[in-house]
Design a protein around this motif. Structure first.
Motif, PDB file in Angstrom:
ATOM      1  N   ASP A   9       0.819  -1.213   0.000  1.00 21.83           N
ATOM      2  CA  ASP A   9       0.000   0.000   0.000  1.00 21.83           C
ATOM      3  C   ASP A   9       0.850   1.259   0.000  1.00 21.83           C
ATOM      4  N   VAL A  10       2.026   1.166   0.636  1.00 18.75           N
ATOM      5  CA  VAL A  10       2.856   2.364   0.770  1.00 18.75           C
ATOM      6  C   VAL A  10       3.286   2.902  -0.578  1.00 18.75           C
ATOM      7  N   ILE A  11       3.304   2.051  -1.590  1.00 19.63           N
ATOM      8  CA  ILE A  11       3.706   2.532  -2.902  1.00 19.63           C
ATOM      9  C   ILE A  11       2.542   3.243  -3.564  1.00 19.63           C
ATOM     10  N   TYR A  63       9.333   4.255   1.943  1.00 18.27           N
ATOM     11  CA  TYR A  63       8.846   4.644   0.621  1.00 18.27           C
ATOM     12  C   TYR A  63       8.441   6.117   0.672  1.00 18.27           C
ATOM     13  N   PRO A  64       8.495   6.797  -0.471  1.00 14.81           N
ATOM     14  CA  PRO A  64       8.175   8.228  -0.491  1.00 14.81           C
ATOM     15  C   PRO A  64       6.813   8.570   0.113  1.00 14.81           C
ATOM     16  N   SER A  65       5.826   7.670  -0.025  1.00 14.21           N
ATOM     17  CA  SER A  65       4.509   8.007   0.517  1.00 14.21           C
ATOM     18  C   SER A  65       4.543   8.101   2.038  1.00 14.21           C
ATOM     19  N   GLN A  66       5.610   7.588   2.643  1.00 18.02           N
ATOM     20  CA  GLN A  66       5.714   7.648   4.099  1.00 18.02           C
ATOM     21  C   GLN A  66       6.516   8.871   4.566  1.00 18.02           C
ATOM     22  N   ARG A 124      10.423  14.602   1.113  1.00 19.13           N
ATOM     23  CA  ARG A 124      10.471  14.157  -0.274  1.00 19.13           C
ATOM     24  C   ARG A 124      11.329  15.099  -1.107  1.00 19.13           C
ATOM     25  N   PRO A 126       7.719   6.713  -6.615  1.00 19.26           N
ATOM     26  CA  PRO A 126       6.920   6.194  -5.500  1.00 19.26           C
ATOM     27  C   PRO A 126       7.178   4.717  -5.229  1.00 19.26           C
ATOM     28  N   HIS A 127       7.707   3.989  -6.199  1.00 20.89           N
ATOM     29  CA  HIS A 127       7.867   2.544  -6.031  1.00 20.89           C
ATOM     30  C   HIS A 127       9.267   2.173  -5.574  1.00 20.89           C
ATOM     31  N   LYS A 128      10.092   3.172  -5.290  1.00 22.42           N
ATOM     32  CA  LYS A 128      11.439   2.872  -4.822  1.00 22.42           C
ATOM     33  C   LYS A 128      11.642   3.463  -3.437  1.00 22.42           C
ATOM     34  N   GLY A 138       0.072   4.848  -2.334  1.00 23.58           N
ATOM     35  CA  GLY A 138      -0.361   6.129  -1.787  1.00 23.58           C
ATOM     36  C   GLY A 138       0.405   7.329  -2.308  1.00 23.58           C
ATOM     37  N   ALA A 139       1.494   7.085  -3.001  1.00 26.26           N
ATOM     38  CA  ALA A 139       2.455   8.170  -3.208  1.00 26.26           C
ATOM     39  C   ALA A 139       2.238   9.036  -4.426  1.00 26.26           C
TER      40      ALA A 139
END
Ligand SMILES: Nc1ncnc2c1ncn2[C@@H]1O[C@H](COP(=O)(O)OP(=O)(O)OP(=O)(O)O)[C@@H](O)[C@H]1O
Ligand SMILES: [Mg+2]
Lengths: 294, 363
Positions: free
Chosen positions: A288-290, B132-135, B141, B90-92, A292-293
């Motif tokens: 999920d963390v991916i 991850y960037p969303s965190q 960022r 976002p996936h890295k 959300g970004a």
């Protein structure tokens, strides 16, 4: 105060969302749930009235059954990777906004609007003994009498013909899903990759495909389930010379008048489809963390 | 490390009516820190994207290190960039984001690890490398984006408002760090901002843009002290420069200005200008205010006084025009008080009344 006063009133009111769901729920139950239960029951019902594995035994004993399993699997293993490679390439090309990109989009999406059987007949007109392909070959002086592409004596070309027709017919579905997925990925990610020195292949491999994963997952599940149901194209091109699982249900039900064995085959397809969908969902799951970004 | 030379870059976006940049020319010397400053929508990002190769100009050329790269792909330019929208993948994970460029170059794994650790330390990201960037918060960022750009050791570093999302304290701290870092690295840098304080404090030179054109380019203090137009004087500095309607006269060979019927000395060189109506530009902090009458000072009436801590900002009315004056915090003044304002002749700028362009004498 108001809180306490309003609560009983709300409880008495019919829950609107559930009310609104009732029609579609009934619809699903009547047209989907009931036939499903019937199908499951029929598949284990013996003509005599009892229950048992009789249908399964008859199904596997049928000489076309194992070839049908093999052909279905072969078709999936060959067609789906090719289809995804093509669809991804097409979607990426379109993203570069070439001239006439709107036109390409529609041309590539057209097969979606054509029925399976019509598509099969179109390709039959091409691959038949007196078809366009042989005429073209003769016209070019490459062949005198043409080649029997769809003859049971040439299983290789027969398979190839079905593969080509399936590619043409069903790649557009994958293409459309991927184009939709690509269009919501902000272009800055790809631009950043370019600036940081990624080659075209690296950009696709390390940035675009991972970001496209949710769409790929959807397309893969849909496409595989539909691939298990490939029927009309192969039926039009090769008939029983190229048996497929769905073709077997049709055969049992219509020609052999045995709805029980037909249901048994259908259950196999259902089981395998569900199994593959689950495998895809697990294998391609994204934390999920991916997501959300964005 | 390389010199960046752009000439006559012109770009109109498809479907966009006005050009985003109009024949912009600019040379950034090897190792120089150049700041592009301008209001929103003036074409800063567009210019930067053309240098990066993400946007192709309609005409004009970009040369990096003497090589014409106008139509080269971004990856052939050996530059790195901090995007206005960060564009952190976002996936890295943070560490993989920072090491992305090096990994694409197939650098040695140990080297990549070292670089990531170095950049993370610099930008205070050590604790977040596994996330991850969303965190991350927006500011974190943004720091990842900066870290990703500096590990590349590029010839040219392009930064599009890289500090815009940091809080005031962190921004102050990073501004100093960034300046030191880039001086140490000696990388040529083009830095976009719409924050004039940032521009003045960071840039070796500042290029001020307006409506797709560079309207002035020079060292920060030059741009601040002698803005080339009213627009620039009004855009740079807080408070912005005062502009007064005045008349330029010659009084026996000496130039004088007349504001609201009062006279004040003008720089000697202004004697070369034609007499007549002009606009006078004067910075609030170059004006000395007195409570008692003085010869050569202009009489004004205090409208409001705002204590700002280190100084007090007084808004006074001079004839019918408002003027902002900076006075010491202990200066006794209140609304309605008379003030005599001493404009230092050597700190005045003179602008054409109609065009707002600065008048310069040959002397
Ligand atoms: N992709 C685009 N298509 C059409 N017009 C664009 C596009 N990108 C920018 N523009 C227009 O070009 C002009 C310059 O935009 P640009 O992004 O360079 O401004 P900017 O100086 O970076 O502004 P900001 O400080 O707000 O980031 C603007 O008027 C904008 O509307
Ligand atoms: Mg911008």
């Amino acid at each position: 105060m108001t809180e306490a006063a309003s609560r009983p009133a709300r409880a008495r009111r019919p829950p609107v969302p559930y009310l609104l769901l009732i029609p579609s729920a009934l619809f699903m139950l009547a047209l989907f749930g009931w036939p499903l239960i019937q199908g499951v029951l029929a598949s284990v019902q013996t003509p005599g009235g009892g229950y048992g594995w009789e249908n399964v035994r008859r199904m596997t004993a049928e000489p076309h059954f194992w070839p049908a399993v093999r052909n279905t699997a072969l078709l999936i293993v060959i067609v789906i990777p090719l289809q995804f490679a093509l669809a991804i390439a097409m979607a990426l090309l379109l993203r570069e906004r070439p001239r006439l990109s709107g036109l390409y989009f529609y041309v590539w999406a057209v097969p979606l609007a054509i029925s399976d059987l019509a598509a099969g007949l179109v390709w039959l007109a091409i691959f038949a003994d007196q078809g366009y392909l042989n005429s073209a070959l003769a016209g070019l002086g490459l062949s005198e009498s043409g080649y029997e592409w769809l003859s049971y004596e040439h299983p290789g070309t027969m398979l190839a013909a079905v593969v080509v027709a399936e590619l043409w017919r069903a790649t557009s579905l994958v293409f459309i899903i991927l184009v939709g997925g690509l269009s919501v990925i902000p272009k800055e990610y790809d631009e950043a990759a370019q600036v940081f020195g990624a080659t075209l292949w690296q950009r696709v491999r390390h940035v675009t495909l991972p970001l496209l994963r949710p769409s790929i997952q959807v397309a893969l599940i849909l496409r595989t389930i539909l691939a298990f149901q490939t029927f009309a194209v192969a039926q039009a091109l090769a008939g029983r010379n190229f048996p497929l699982l769905i073709g077997e249900t049709y055969e049992w039900y219509v020609n052999l008048q045995n709805p029980y064995a037909a249901s048994a085959v259908a259950m196999i397809i259902l089981g395998v489809s569900m199994f593959t969908a689950t495998v895809y969902l697990r294998a391609l799951r994204q934390p999920d963390v991916i997501r959300g970004a964005r | 490390m390389a010199e960046v030379e752009i000439s006559q870059l012109h770009k109109t976006y498809p479907g966009g009516g006005r050009p985003a940049t109009r024949d912009v020319s600019l040379t950034v010397a090897d190792g120089e820190f150049m700041v592009l400053l301008g209001p929103s929508g003036c074409g800063k990002t567009t210019l930067l994207r053309m240098i990066a190769g993400l946007e192709l100009p309609d005409r004009g050329s970009v040369r990096i290190g003497g090589r014409d790269v106008t139509y080269r792909a971004p990856r052939e330019r050996n530059l790195s960039m901090v995007f206005q929208s960060y564009a952190v993948f976002p996936h890295k994970k943070v560490a993989d984001n920072i090491g992305f460029g090096l990994a694409m170059r197939k650098a040695d794994r140990a080297v990549i690890q070292d670089k990531i650790a170095w950049a993370a330390g610099l930008l205070q990201l050590e604790d977040y490398l596994d996330r991850y960037p969303s965190q991350l918060s927006g500011g974190q960022r943004q720091r990842v984006a900066v870290a990703r750009a500096i590990v590349m050791e590029p010839d040219v570093l392009l930064m599009d408002e890289p500090l815009s999302n940091l809080d005031a304290l962190l921004r102050l701290q990073f501004r100093a760090e960034l300046k030191k870092l880039l001086t140490d690295l000696g990388t040529t840098c083009v830095y976009v901002t719409h924050d004039q304080v940032e521009a003045l404090s960071l840039g070796e030179r500042v290029a001020v843009m307006k409506d797709g054109e560079i309207v002035q380019c020079g060292p920060p203090m030059e741009v601040y002290d002698s803005p080339a137009s009213e627009f620039i004087g009004g855009f740079i500095g807080s408070p912005p420069m005062n502009f007064l309607d005045a008349t330029l006269r010659r009084d026996g060979g000496e130039a004088v200005i007349e504001v609201a019927g009062q006279r004040s000395a003008a720089p000697g060189s202004w004697a070369a200008f034609a007499e007549g109506p002009v606009r006078i530009g004067v910075r609030a902090e170059t004006i000395t205010a007195h409570r008692a009458e003085r010869s050569g000072a202009l009489r004004a009436v205090t409208e409001v006084a705002e204590p700002l801590g280190s100084t007090t900002l007084v808004t006074a009315v001079l004839g019918e025009q408002r003027i902002k004056v900076q006075v010491p915090p202990d200066f006794p003044v209140g609304a309605g008080d008379d003030l005599w304002l001493d404009l230092r002749a050597d700190r005045l700028s003179c602008y054409e009344r109609d065009t707002g362009r600065v008048l310069v004498s040959d002397r």
